[in-house]
Design a protein around this motif. Sequence first.
Motif, PDB file in Angstrom:
ATOM      1  N   VAL A  50      37.295  41.439  47.631  1.00  0.00           N
ATOM      2  CA  VAL A  50      36.479  41.687  46.444  1.00  0.00           C
ATOM      3  C   VAL A  50      37.192  41.177  45.201  1.00  0.00           C
ATOM      4  O   VAL A  50      36.578  40.636  44.279  1.00  0.00           O
ATOM      5  CB  VAL A  50      36.157  43.197  46.313  1.00  0.00           C
ATOM      6  N   HIS A  51      38.523  41.330  45.193  1.00  0.00           N
ATOM      7  CA  HIS A  51      39.296  40.842  44.050  1.00  0.00           C
ATOM      8  C   HIS A  51      39.154  39.337  43.905  1.00  0.00           C
ATOM      9  O   HIS A  51      39.039  38.802  42.798  1.00  0.00           O
ATOM     10  CB  HIS A  51      40.753  41.235  44.245  1.00  0.00           C
ATOM     11  N   GLY A  54      34.592  38.714  44.171  1.00  0.00           N
ATOM     12  CA  GLY A  54      33.511  39.559  43.676  1.00  0.00           C
ATOM     13  C   GLY A  54      32.910  40.311  44.849  1.00  0.00           C
ATOM     14  O   GLY A  54      33.525  40.447  45.891  1.00  0.00           O
ATOM     15  N   ALA A  55      31.683  40.771  44.705  1.00  0.00           N
ATOM     16  CA  ALA A  55      31.084  41.611  45.736  1.00  0.00           C
ATOM     17  C   ALA A  55      30.914  40.845  47.044  1.00  0.00           C
ATOM     18  O   ALA A  55      30.538  39.679  47.065  1.00  0.00           O
ATOM     19  CB  ALA A  55      29.735  42.132  45.253  1.00  0.00           C
ATOM     20  N   ASP A  74      31.113  46.417  46.823  1.00  0.00           N
ATOM     21  CA  ASP A  74      31.281  46.056  45.416  1.00  0.00           C
ATOM     22  C   ASP A  74      32.545  46.724  44.875  1.00  0.00           C
ATOM     23  O   ASP A  74      33.378  47.206  45.636  1.00  0.00           O
ATOM     24  CB  ASP A  74      30.043  46.438  44.610  1.00  0.00           C
ATOM     25  N   GLY A  75      32.678  46.775  43.557  1.00  0.00           N
ATOM     26  CA  GLY A  75      33.896  47.312  42.962  1.00  0.00           C
ATOM     27  C   GLY A  75      34.156  48.752  43.371  1.00  0.00           C
ATOM     28  O   GLY A  75      35.288  49.145  43.681  1.00  0.00           O
ATOM     29  N   ALA A  78      35.455  48.836  46.835  1.00  0.00           N
ATOM     30  CA  ALA A  78      36.796  48.261  46.934  1.00  0.00           C
ATOM     31  C   ALA A  78      37.852  49.220  46.416  1.00  0.00           C
ATOM     32  O   ALA A  78      38.975  49.230  46.900  1.00  0.00           O
ATOM     33  CB  ALA A  78      36.852  46.955  46.153  1.00  0.00           C
ATOM     34  N   ARG A 469      35.743  43.715  38.527  1.00  0.00           N
ATOM     35  CA  ARG A 469      35.574  42.462  39.261  1.00  0.00           C
ATOM     36  C   ARG A 469      34.415  42.553  40.244  1.00  0.00           C
ATOM     37  O   ARG A 469      33.634  41.625  40.400  1.00  0.00           O
ATOM     38  CB  ARG A 469      36.885  42.151  40.032  1.00  0.00           C
ATOM     39  N   GLY A 470      34.342  43.687  40.927  1.00  0.00           N
ATOM     40  CA  GLY A 470      33.332  43.799  41.961  1.00  0.00           C
ATOM     41  C   GLY A 470      31.974  44.238  41.452  1.00  0.00           C
ATOM     42  O   GLY A 470      30.978  44.091  42.136  1.00  0.00           O
TER      43      GLY A 470
END
Lengths: 473, 92
Positions: A50-51, A54-55, A74-75, A78, A469-470
Amino acid sequence: MSGAVAWAVLCPLGTAVATVAVGNLRTLRALAVLGAVLTLASTLQLAWGVHLQGALELVAGGWRPPLGIRLRADGLSAVLLPSLGVVSALCLWARWDELRGGLERARSVPAWFFAWAALDALLLSADLFNLYVALELTSLSAVALIASDESASPVDAALSYLLASLPGSLTYLLGVGILYGEVGVLDLTTLAALPLHSKALRAAGALMAVGLSLKAALFPLHAWLPQAYREASPATGAFLSGVLGKAPFLVLARCAASLAGADRLGGTGALALLGGLSLAWAALLAFRARRALALVAWSSISQAGYLFLVFDLSSAAAWHGAVLLAVSHALAAPALFLSVGVLRDLSAQDRVAGIRGLARAVPVAGFSLGLAALTLVGLPPSGGFLGKWLLLHAAFAEHRTAVMLTLLLGGLLTAAYAFRLVEGAFARAQPAMSVHSPHPVSARIALTLSVASVATGVLPAPLLALLSRGGGP
Amino acid sequence: MSPWKAWALAGVVLYALAFRVLFAETTWLRRLMALSVLGTGCFLVLVALAYRRGPDAEVDPVPHALALTGIVVSVAASGLGLVLARRQGAPP
């Protein structure tokens, strides 16, 4: 990279299935350790993915939705998958250490991994119905864990939990059904873009909220939960309150993100109000509790109320604060359970007064108790402080005076009951000790968890960066 | 009232009746059965929704899939509840 999405669910599920039929304790332990390590590795790989990208998404088996299932990391996933995973693994280690007999160990391990797998599936769900299934599995695993405990009447506690928790998810399912009938869509991302105006949809939203509030033991539907926590052993209580207790809130967060908002389904202000009432009422009952684990049980319910305050706020910073608060609570509540459990086992009796002066006998447990209390009250530099600070900031920016006042008063109320524990444990008194030997492993695990909960406040940047990010819930 | 609405209403009535029994002071077995009926009410609503497009249009398969999954979960939950109730022995 999207394979990691599947592995995060398959590893604990595979371990659970593998450990069900194993009788040899050495093999069981080896399998459990292997399963835990693999699961943590897959969650970390997922967080890294994810980092970078993204998602992440995965369509299970290649069958497209709506009949197929789409998993999404997603974030929020994560951040929570590794942290809740670490807490689950450490609580399992504490539980293994607590149990002397082989039969109980053999019973707890599969249920623990089932619960872990269900939680991972919940964090990776991207549609309303998958959230229902994962939530139900979490509850059933919790029932199994409570039933395999060594409390006074585990079967009674397990049945009460089952009969209170399952109606909640069925009510949620009814709401989902009505929503589907109106809109024809179950996917969270698609729902976020649809206009939602009708009486039937409001009824559906209300049903979903009521069902999830029952599961989350939100005031006034909270009476069924404390007995499960205080009857359970410290490690089981730690796992239930720190990890599995987050599940209904997470489902509600996902639903609110897609369905609530201006000109859409309302009622989130009511959730925040009930969260505040839950906070205050449970804190009061914790202050008046006579038994040590009952105090910790009410404290968990009170802290859950904090999380519900975020439903009245709508900025991204508010969600960051809520997630940080959730992570630090997931670390601090088990630490509190385990350290109070160690001190209680060492004392001659069950009451809060019984742990008087015992911190000197087991300094590790006393120190973790102090640090966990620090996070729960929300004093700097802990993660609890930073989470509340972010929420306070967001409430100020949106002119939500009630939320601000609740956050500040909540800290005071939490300090009242936390002080009972900390002052008692560190008092200069001659402790009345029993001949029970303390659990050094539990004490050290409590220390690790409480230090980590403070560390999330000192080094929150990786968590918050991953969250942005996510993408939010 | 169209047929699917009648069935959906029946599902909601079952749900309400079961809810009433669930939170009443009765034996574990009655409350477990009420839990099962609660689930059945929800699934009836879901299945009825599959026919909401009318008697001549295509049947929507998604609510059927949801109801089937829900039935499986409900059976597992009922099984768990019955094992616990049996282990407990006498009614409360």
